[in-house]
Design a protein around this motif. Structure first.
Motif, mmCIF file in Angstrom:
data_model
loop_
_atom_site.group_PDB
_atom_site.id
_atom_site.type_symbol
_atom_site.label_atom_id
_atom_site.label_comp_id
_atom_site.label_asym_id
_atom_site.label_seq_id
_atom_site.Cartn_x
_atom_site.Cartn_y
_atom_site.Cartn_z
ATOM 1 N N UNK A 1 40.392 39.669 43.884
ATOM 2 C CA UNK A 1 41.342 40.762 44.133
ATOM 3 C C UNK A 1 42.278 40.394 45.278
ATOM 4 N N UNK A 2 41.707 39.938 46.385
ATOM 5 C CA UNK A 2 42.519 39.628 47.568
ATOM 6 C C UNK A 2 43.341 38.354 47.369
ATOM 7 N N UNK A 3 42.800 37.390 46.627
ATOM 8 C CA UNK A 3 43.561 36.170 46.350
ATOM 9 C C UNK A 3 44.759 36.476 45.454
ATOM 10 N N UNK A 4 44.556 37.311 44.444
ATOM 11 C CA UNK A 4 45.692 37.681 43.594
ATOM 12 C C UNK A 4 46.683 38.538 44.365
ATOM 13 N N UNK A 5 46.189 39.371 45.267
ATOM 14 C CA UNK A 5 47.097 40.158 46.110
ATOM 15 C C UNK A 5 47.906 39.254 47.028
ATOM 16 N N UNK A 6 47.272 38.194 47.497
ATOM 17 C CA UNK A 6 47.986 37.233 48.336
ATOM 18 C C UNK A 6 49.122 36.584 47.549
ATOM 19 N N UNK A 7 48.852 36.168 46.325
ATOM 20 C CA UNK A 7 49.890 35.559 45.499
ATOM 21 C C UNK A 7 51.018 36.547 45.197
ATOM 22 N N UNK A 8 50.658 37.765 44.834
ATOM 23 C CA UNK A 8 51.672 38.784 44.549
ATOM 24 C C UNK A 8 52.477 39.091 45.802
ATOM 25 N N UNK A 9 51.771 39.204 46.929
ATOM 26 C CA UNK A 9 52.442 39.517 48.195
ATOM 27 C C UNK A 9 53.381 38.427 48.665
ATOM 28 N N UNK A 10 53.015 37.178 48.434
ATOM 29 C CA UNK A 10 53.874 36.052 48.842
ATOM 30 C C UNK A 10 55.197 36.095 48.092
ATOM 31 N N UNK A 11 55.148 36.500 46.813
ATOM 32 C CA UNK A 11 56.371 36.534 46.013
ATOM 33 C C UNK A 11 57.165 37.829 46.169
ATOM 34 N N UNK B 1 48.190 38.573 56.037
ATOM 35 C CA UNK B 1 47.439 39.494 56.887
ATOM 36 C C UNK B 1 46.753 40.587 56.068
ATOM 37 N N UNK B 2 47.470 41.190 55.160
ATOM 38 C CA UNK B 2 46.904 42.282 54.353
ATOM 39 C C UNK B 2 45.767 41.764 53.472
ATOM 40 N N UNK B 3 45.951 40.631 52.850
ATOM 41 C CA UNK B 3 44.920 40.094 51.958
ATOM 42 C C UNK B 3 43.650 39.707 52.708
ATOM 43 N N UNK B 4 43.801 38.988 53.812
ATOM 44 C CA UNK B 4 42.628 38.575 54.576
ATOM 45 C C UNK B 4 41.937 39.750 55.252
ATOM 46 N N UNK B 5 42.707 40.667 55.783
ATOM 47 C CA UNK B 5 42.077 41.823 56.434
ATOM 48 C C UNK B 5 41.398 42.732 55.422
ATOM 49 N N UNK B 6 41.934 42.822 54.230
ATOM 50 C CA UNK B 6 41.293 43.606 53.178
ATOM 51 C C UNK B 6 39.958 42.987 52.776
#
Length: 137
Positions: free
Chosen positions: A23-33, A42-47
């Motif tokens: 979930x957080x890894x996919x959020x990281x990818x979505x967030x980067x783009x 920050x959001x992905x790791x803190x989540x």
């Protein structure tokens, strides 16, 4: 008297920390783009950290039953099931509320952090059946 662990608790236990990690890894990818890179990281790791911490902390509180027998064992199992279903409800509601009502980075933040509710579900599934056994001296 031991009861058989429900299938939904077994599935939750099997997913473990894999679901929050994906979930957080996919959020990281979505967030980067879609957002700034620093914000997405920050959001992905803190989540993920908050999910892990919540799971450990709630597991600690659930473990009191095993050592003190605050509730009857059957009641404890029902409380664990109730916690699982209540947090599933809030997980789904929070995710869709963030997805449908909020916009931009606020929606991203809400969707990513909704996985924290899964920590309560995971902790409850791990602690189900950890009954108090009276020790005779």
């Amino acid at each position: 008297m031991q009861f058989k662990k429900p299938k939904y608790l077994l599935i939750t236990e099997k997913l473990g920390h894999k679901l929050p990690l994906v979930w957080c890894a996919s959020a990281l990818l979505i967030g980067v783009f879609t957002l700034e890179i620093a914000t997405a990281i920050f959001i992905s790791f803190s989540s993920f950290f908050l999910t892990w911490f919540t799971c450990k902390l709630s597991g600690f509180f659930f473990s009191f039953q095993e050592h003190s027998g605050i509730l009857k064992n059957h009641t404890y199992d029902n409380v664990i099931k109730a916690i699982w279903f209540i947090t599933l409800f809030f997980f789904v509601v929070n995710f869709f509320k963030s997805l449908l009502i909020k916009t931009g980075s606020e929606a991203f933040l809400g969707c990513v952090f909704s996985i924290v509710y899964f920590a309560f579900m995971l902790s409850a599934s791990n602690r189900w059946g950890m009954h108090f056994v009276e020790k005779h001296v």
